[in-house]
Write a protein that holds these residues in place. Sequence first.
Motif, PDB file in Angstrom:
ATOM      1  N   PHE A 197       8.103  10.536   9.992  1.00 32.42           N
ATOM      2  CA  PHE A 197       7.944   9.186  10.564  1.00 32.42           C
ATOM      3  C   PHE A 197       8.109   8.119   9.487  1.00 32.42           C
ATOM      4  O   PHE A 197       8.802   7.117   9.685  1.00 32.42           O
ATOM      5  CB  PHE A 197       6.572   9.042  11.241  1.00 32.42           C
ATOM      6  CG  PHE A 197       6.516   9.708  12.586  1.00 32.42           C
ATOM      7  CD1 PHE A 197       7.238   9.211  13.665  1.00 32.42           C
ATOM      8  CD2 PHE A 197       5.754  10.850  12.778  1.00 32.42           C
ATOM      9  CE1 PHE A 197       7.198   9.832  14.908  1.00 32.42           C
ATOM     10  CE2 PHE A 197       5.716  11.479  14.012  1.00 32.42           C
ATOM     11  CZ  PHE A 197       6.436  10.977  15.083  1.00 32.42           C
ATOM     12  N   ILE A 198       7.465   8.328   8.336  1.00 33.11           N
ATOM     13  CA  ILE A 198       7.542   7.313   7.274  1.00 33.11           C
ATOM     14  C   ILE A 198       8.980   7.197   6.756  1.00 33.11           C
ATOM     15  O   ILE A 198       9.521   6.099   6.624  1.00 33.11           O
ATOM     16  CB  ILE A 198       6.574   7.632   6.118  1.00 33.11           C
ATOM     17  CG1 ILE A 198       5.131   7.530   6.593  1.00 33.11           C
ATOM     18  CG2 ILE A 198       6.799   6.663   4.958  1.00 33.11           C
ATOM     19  CD1 ILE A 198       4.105   7.941   5.554  1.00 33.11           C
ATOM     20  N   CYS A 199       9.606   8.354   6.482  1.00 31.92           N
ATOM     21  CA  CYS A 199      10.974   8.312   5.934  1.00 31.92           C
ATOM     22  C   CYS A 199      11.926   7.623   6.907  1.00 31.92           C
ATOM     23  O   CYS A 199      12.724   6.756   6.507  1.00 31.92           O
ATOM     24  CB  CYS A 199      11.480   9.719   5.622  1.00 31.92           C
ATOM     25  SG  CYS A 199      10.604  10.512   4.285  1.00 31.92           S
ATOM     26  N   GLY A 245       9.519   3.559  -3.548  1.00 28.09           N
ATOM     27  CA  GLY A 245       8.427   4.343  -2.982  1.00 28.09           C
ATOM     28  C   GLY A 245       8.655   5.820  -3.219  1.00 28.09           C
ATOM     29  O   GLY A 245       9.707   6.240  -3.722  1.00 28.09           O
ATOM     30  N   CYS A 246       7.662   6.606  -2.846  1.00 24.59           N
ATOM     31  CA  CYS A 246       7.785   8.065  -2.957  1.00 24.59           C
ATOM     32  C   CYS A 246       7.018   8.696  -1.812  1.00 24.59           C
ATOM     33  O   CYS A 246       5.792   8.516  -1.714  1.00 24.59           O
ATOM     34  CB  CYS A 246       7.227   8.514  -4.300  1.00 24.59           C
ATOM     35  SG  CYS A 246       7.116  10.309  -4.424  1.00 24.59           S
ATOM     36  N   VAL A 247       7.728   9.380  -0.951  1.00 25.12           N
ATOM     37  CA  VAL A 247       7.084  10.063   0.164  1.00 25.12           C
ATOM     38  C   VAL A 247       7.208  11.564  -0.086  1.00 25.12           C
ATOM     39  O   VAL A 247       8.324  12.079  -0.269  1.00 25.12           O
ATOM     40  CB  VAL A 247       7.727   9.695   1.518  1.00 25.12           C
ATOM     41  CG1 VAL A 247       6.837  10.169   2.670  1.00 25.12           C
ATOM     42  CG2 VAL A 247       7.973   8.200   1.620  1.00 25.12           C
ATOM     43  N   ILE A 248       6.067  12.245  -0.127  1.00 20.57           N
ATOM     44  CA  ILE A 248       6.066  13.680  -0.417  1.00 20.57           C
ATOM     45  C   ILE A 248       5.666  14.442   0.840  1.00 20.57           C
ATOM     46  O   ILE A 248       4.677  14.089   1.508  1.00 20.57           O
ATOM     47  CB  ILE A 248       5.117  13.988  -1.598  1.00 20.57           C
ATOM     48  CG1 ILE A 248       5.603  13.250  -2.853  1.00 20.57           C
ATOM     49  CG2 ILE A 248       5.066  15.497  -1.848  1.00 20.57           C
ATOM     50  CD1 ILE A 248       4.723  13.416  -4.079  1.00 20.57           C
ATOM     51  N   GLN A 249       6.438  15.440   1.141  1.00 19.39           N
ATOM     52  CA  GLN A 249       6.225  16.244   2.357  1.00 19.39           C
ATOM     53  C   GLN A 249       4.797  16.814   2.380  1.00 19.39           C
ATOM     54  O   GLN A 249       4.325  17.355   1.393  1.00 19.39           O
ATOM     55  CB  GLN A 249       7.236  17.391   2.368  1.00 19.39           C
ATOM     56  CG  GLN A 249       7.107  18.340   3.537  1.00 19.39           C
ATOM     57  CD  GLN A 249       8.010  17.914   4.687  1.00 19.39           C
ATOM     58  OE1 GLN A 249       9.215  17.798   4.528  1.00 19.39           O
ATOM     59  NE2 GLN A 249       7.412  17.708   5.837  1.00 19.39           N
ATOM     60  N   PRO A 266       0.802  -1.231   0.000  1.00 17.59           N
ATOM     61  CA  PRO A 266       0.000   0.000   0.000  1.00 17.59           C
ATOM     62  C   PRO A 266       0.840   1.290   0.000  1.00 17.59           C
ATOM     63  O   PRO A 266       0.649   2.164  -0.835  1.00 17.59           O
ATOM     64  CB  PRO A 266      -0.839  -0.135   1.274  1.00 17.59           C
ATOM     65  CG  PRO A 266      -0.952  -1.610   1.487  1.00 17.59           C
ATOM     66  CD  PRO A 266       0.364  -2.176   1.041  1.00 17.59           C
ATOM     67  N   GLY A 267       1.747   1.432   0.958  1.00 22.01           N
ATOM     68  CA  GLY A 267       2.525   2.671   1.038  1.00 22.01           C
ATOM     69  C   GLY A 267       3.977   2.375   1.340  1.00 22.01           C
ATOM     70  O   GLY A 267       4.375   1.223   1.575  1.00 22.01           O
ATOM     71  N   SER A 268       4.774   3.442   1.368  1.00 24.41           N
ATOM     72  CA  SER A 268       6.206   3.259   1.619  1.00 24.41           C
ATOM     73  C   SER A 268       6.467   2.641   2.991  1.00 24.41           C
ATOM     74  O   SER A 268       7.456   1.911   3.166  1.00 24.41           O
ATOM     75  CB  SER A 268       6.936   4.601   1.494  1.00 24.41           C
ATOM     76  OG  SER A 268       6.916   5.020   0.154  1.00 24.41           O
ATOM     77  N   PHE A 269       5.605   2.950   3.938  1.00 23.64           N
ATOM     78  CA  PHE A 269       5.788   2.371   5.270  1.00 23.64           C
ATOM     79  C   PHE A 269       5.789   0.845   5.215  1.00 23.64           C
ATOM     80  O   PHE A 269       6.465   0.194   6.028  1.00 23.64           O
ATOM     81  CB  PHE A 269       4.677   2.868   6.217  1.00 23.64           C
ATOM     82  CG  PHE A 269       4.878   2.479   7.649  1.00 23.64           C
ATOM     83  CD1 PHE A 269       5.724   3.203   8.467  1.00 23.64           C
ATOM     84  CD2 PHE A 269       4.237   1.364   8.189  1.00 23.64           C
ATOM     85  CE1 PHE A 269       5.929   2.831   9.791  1.00 23.64           C
ATOM     86  CE2 PHE A 269       4.428   0.987   9.491  1.00 23.64           C
ATOM     87  CZ  PHE A 269       5.278   1.722  10.303  1.00 23.64           C
ATOM     88  N   GLU A 270       5.048   0.286   4.273  1.00 24.88           N
ATOM     89  CA  GLU A 270       4.929  -1.181   4.169  1.00 24.88           C
ATOM     90  C   GLU A 270       6.081  -1.820   3.383  1.00 24.88           C
ATOM     91  O   GLU A 270       6.138  -3.057   3.253  1.00 24.88           O
ATOM     92  CB  GLU A 270       3.598  -1.558   3.510  1.00 24.88           C
ATOM     93  CG  GLU A 270       2.393  -1.446   4.426  1.00 24.88           C
ATOM     94  CD  GLU A 270       1.994  -0.019   4.759  1.00 24.88           C
ATOM     95  OE1 GLU A 270       2.027   0.826   3.851  1.00 24.88           O
ATOM     96  OE2 GLU A 270       1.675   0.242   5.941  1.00 24.88           O
TER      97      GLU A 270
HETATM   98  C1  DLZ Z   1      -0.376   7.974   4.995  1.00 22.14           C
HETATM   99  C2  DLZ Z   1       0.634   8.309   3.961  1.00 22.14           C
HETATM  100  C3  DLZ Z   1       0.939   9.639   3.642  1.00 22.14           C
HETATM  101  C4  DLZ Z   1       0.270  10.793   4.315  1.00 22.14           C
HETATM  102  N1  DLZ Z   1       1.807   9.956   2.698  1.00 22.14           N
HETATM  103  C5  DLZ Z   1       2.453   8.961   2.035  1.00 22.14           C
HETATM  104  C6  DLZ Z   1       3.392   9.253   1.014  1.00 22.14           C
HETATM  105  O1  DLZ Z   1       3.662  10.407   0.658  1.00 22.14           O
HETATM  106  N2  DLZ Z   1       4.020   8.203   0.414  1.00 22.14           N
HETATM  107  C7  DLZ Z   1       3.777   6.898   0.750  1.00 22.14           C
HETATM  108  O2  DLZ Z   1       4.394   5.998   0.175  1.00 22.14           O
HETATM  109  N3  DLZ Z   1       2.867   6.590   1.707  1.00 22.14           N
HETATM  110  C8  DLZ Z   1       2.198   7.578   2.348  1.00 22.14           C
HETATM  111  N4  DLZ Z   1       1.276   7.278   3.304  1.00 22.14           N
HETATM  112  C9  DLZ Z   1       0.939   5.860   3.542  1.00 22.14           C
HETATM  113  C10 DLZ Z   1       1.921   5.135   4.478  1.00 22.14           C
HETATM  114  O3  DLZ Z   1       3.115   4.777   3.807  1.00 22.14           O
HETATM  115  C11 DLZ Z   1       1.277   3.831   5.015  1.00 22.14           C
HETATM  116  O4  DLZ Z   1       0.775   3.092   3.938  1.00 22.14           O
HETATM  117  C12 DLZ Z   1       0.158   4.087   6.001  1.00 22.14           C
HETATM  118  O5  DLZ Z   1       0.601   4.916   7.048  1.00 22.14           O
HETATM  119  C13 DLZ Z   1      -0.371   2.744   6.592  1.00 22.14           C
HETATM  120  O6  DLZ Z   1       0.658   2.068   7.329  1.00 22.14           O
END
Ligand code: DLZ
Length: 163
Positions: A101-103, A89-93, A63-67
């Motif tokens: 937290f995610i980064c 993944g791509c996390v945008i500020q 689902p997201g970068s956290f995973e």
């Molecule tokens: C929740 C969230 C947010 C706000 N932004 C990003 C993002 O920019 N890039 C990304 O890969 N994932 C984002 N997520 C989702 C989290 O990575 C993660 O999927 C959720 O917090 C559930 O664990």
Amino acid sequence: MSTQLKNLSDFSHTTVPNGANYKFGIIVAEWNAEITGALYNGALKTLLENGVKEENIFSFPVPGSFELTGGAEILLNKRSDIDAVICLGCVIQGDTKHFDFICDAVAQGVTNVGIKYSKPVIFGVLTTNNLEQAQDRAGGKHGNKGDEAAITAIKMVDFSANI
Ligand code: DLZ
């Protein structure tokens, strides 16, 4: 082959080894899919261009970068034949601390999974201030970091195989 480094400048752009004998996992975050899709296409193309067989590339979305950390851990746990995992993944500020937290979590998590399995787990995650910076690094004016992640994976697998 000598194991002594002569001059580090000799090693800054070493050729990419052939990847034909290795298996790679690619875990891709679905968040910011326009960007992560471009990273994925770059990584896949680069692996194939460097000899990796299509049947030896195993790609999965999370689902997201956290995973990404969990995805890499599960993959290496279930598939001991895989030599390296590329995490994209791509996390945008945004306006909250979520970005930090995610980064932090994914950088530390990817590092830990690599150490746990003694295998290359590559950090192919863009951490940008805005969408434009991400586009610039996903096939735009700063290249495609998915390509770089794939090259790093091949080099590190080959390093591991020949050490
Ligand atoms: C929740 C969230 C947010 C706000 N932004 C990003 C993002 O920019 N890039 C990304 O890969 N994932 C984002 N997520 C989702 C989290 O990575 C993660 O999927 C959720 O917090 C559930 O664990």
